[in-house]
Design a protein around this motif. Structure first.
Motif, short mmCIF file in Angstrom:
data_model
loop_
_atom_site.label_atom_id
_atom_site.label_comp_id
_atom_site.label_asym_id
_atom_site.label_seq_id
_atom_site.Cartn_x
_atom_site.Cartn_y
_atom_site.Cartn_z
N ARG A 169 -2.66 4.22 -4.79
CA ARG A 169 -1.74 3.40 -4.02
C ARG A 169 -1.11 2.32 -4.91
O ARG A 169 -1.73 1.84 -5.87
CB ARG A 169 -2.45 2.71 -2.84
N SER A 211 2.30 4.91 -1.49
CA SER A 211 1.69 6.11 -2.05
C SER A 211 2.29 6.40 -3.42
O SER A 211 3.51 6.59 -3.54
CB SER A 211 1.91 7.30 -1.12
N TRP A 212 1.45 6.48 -4.45
CA TRP A 212 1.94 6.87 -5.77
C TRP A 212 2.58 8.25 -5.71
O TRP A 212 3.63 8.49 -6.34
CB TRP A 212 0.81 6.87 -6.79
N THR A 251 1.70 -3.27 -9.24
CA THR A 251 0.56 -2.37 -9.29
C THR A 251 -0.44 -2.84 -10.35
O THR A 251 -0.06 -3.52 -11.30
CB THR A 251 1.02 -0.94 -9.63
N GLY A 270 4.24 2.85 2.45
CA GLY A 270 3.87 1.45 2.58
C GLY A 270 4.25 0.87 3.92
O GLY A 270 5.17 1.36 4.59
N ASP A 277 0.81 -1.21 0.00
CA ASP A 277 0.00 0.00 0.00
C ASP A 277 0.85 1.26 0.00
O ASP A 277 0.67 2.17 0.82
CB ASP A 277 -0.95 -0.02 1.20
#
Length: 423
Positions: free
Chosen positions: A219, A191-192, A213, A244, A189
């Motif tokens: 995420r 963060s983009w 992904t 993450g 999880d």
């Protein structure tokens, strides 16, 4: 020598080979006789290609009956091995003797010659693809003779990633190094926004990094960090990774699939041979329910290319099982997708809906075209020679080399005519 006259399919089951004959020579002399007497012939490795690159209208040759012949030269730090040997077999023996390869691909099940011929790779900012370890090779050329070449010889850099177009590689000499330990940790999880804000920091955080992904949302599903040797002793695994959190049990790249068939995780150190690949050698890696594509982008365009892919989520995500983002170092091998440039690889593991996937590929390739995208030779892509040839500065030299080594086109097939020779 054993012959088969029945149809065979590839690893994923999406391609049926059209060759009327499959031969399993017992030794190199039998292979030489086969090649010399054939009108059309090609080598078939572990069948992990998703397209027709390995097929032929004549005889397919499988080198699984040749002895692995694993011979370590500790003075020159090389190992010589039969081309049909699988990476997992070689890795186990090298580790037993206290040596290592610099990297492994996701699967240890793939044959060494086949993986090298298509520039298959692992990950890591400073790690070249598997073909960059080749210090020498031996192959049977069109007239049945044996050609031996070593790094530094004229045209050697054109022979390594040869696509099977130059001859049948029987033996490879690879660079090795002392064995080392690796620990593998998975974070979930991410963060983009944080990843895109400092992508270089992400990919330089471990010896090998993979991001998994489906390209949707804000995420990233998973990051796999493979940390090596001195890094294990100098610092613990981080508690968070770009937003993450650490996985608390073994994970598989596919959501909801057990991680028991993956190499050991949770930061437990162990031999490189049991960590650098994603999957265990004893695990059957596919049940025939996936397709794959992969595209290589120059490193300087990484963030823009990732943003482009996120904008294509509506097209890509419904067809996808999972995507993977990896990095590779530049090399000098003429037809390597990493020739002359550090790269990121955008890998797609598709649901097995080939018509839908093939319909999406032209759009993906058009959107990535501004970044001089190069496709993986062994996976599904749409581009033909007119689009691919200009991306490789030494392509003309490769065509000339193929003409000298195989003047009658004995090793050519429909795939090479479309994607390489342009006829």
């Amino acid at each position: 020598m054993t012959d088969q006259l029945v149809a065979e399919r590839n690893w994923a089951g999406n391609y049926s080979y059209q060759a009327p004959r499959i031969a399993h020579p017992e030794n190199v002399a039998e292979l030489q006789a086969l090649v010399a007497g054939a009108r059309r012939i090609r080598a078939l490795g572990s069948r992990h290609s998703f397209n027709a690159i390995a097929d032929t209208a004549g005889t397919l040759v499988v080198l699984d009956r040749l002895e692995p012949g694993i011979s370590v030269d500790p003075d020159n730090m090389t190992v010589t091995v039969s081309g049909g040997t699988r990476y997992g077999t070689l890795a186990e023996e090298l580790q037993r003797q206290g040596f290592a390869l610099h990297n492994l691909a996701s699967l240890p099940h793939i044959s060494i010659a086949g993986a090298i011929a298509t520039a298959t790779h692992g990950s890591g900012d400073a790690n070249g693809n598997l073909a960059t370890a080749v210090a020498g090779l031996q192959m049977v050329t069109a007239d049945g003779s044996l050609l031996t070449a070593r790094r530094g010889d004229p045209d050697f850099d054109g022979m390594v990633v040869g696509l099977g177009a130059l001859g049948i590689v029987t033996e490879l000499t690879l660079d090795i190094e002392p064995s080392f330990d690796v620990s593998q940790s998975v974070f979930e999880d991410l963060s983009w926004d944080l990843v895109l804000a400092d992508f270089d920091a992400v990919t330089s955080s471990a010896y090998s990094i993979s991001l998994f992904t489906d390209w949707s949302g804000d995420r990233i599903g998973q990051a796999w960090l493979k940390r090596r040797g001195t890094a294990l002793a100098s610092s613990p695994s981080p508690e968070t990774f770009f937003g993450g959190v650490p996985a608390t049990e073994a994970r598989h790249p596919l959501p909801g699939v057990s991680g028991s068939n993956c190499t050991e995780q949770l930061g437990v150190p162990g031999p490189w041979s049991e960590r650098l690949a994603h999957f265990r050698m004893e695990f059957n890696p596919s049940q025939g329910d996936e397709l794959q594509s992969e595209y290589f982008i120059p490193r300087e365009h990484a963030v823009d290319a990732l943003r482009t892919m996120r904008r294509l989520s509506d097209v890509v995500t419904p067809l996808l099982l999972v995507g993977e983002i990896r990095t590779m170092a530049a090399d000098s091998l003429w037809l390597s997708p990493n020739y002359g440039r550090d790269s990121i690889g955008l890998h797609f593991t598709w649901r097995q809906d080939q018509p839908a996937v093939e319909a999406a590929l032209p759009l993906i390739e058009a959107e990535l075209a501004p970044f001089a995208v190069r496709p993986h030779w062994g996976k599904l892509f749409d581009a033909g020679a007119a689009a691919v040839v200009p991306l490789y500065p030494r392509f003309g030299d490769f065509i000339a080399l193929a003409g000298r080594l195989d003047p009658t086109g004995k090793f050519r097939n429909g795939f090479l005519d479309r994607a390489v020779f342009g006829s």
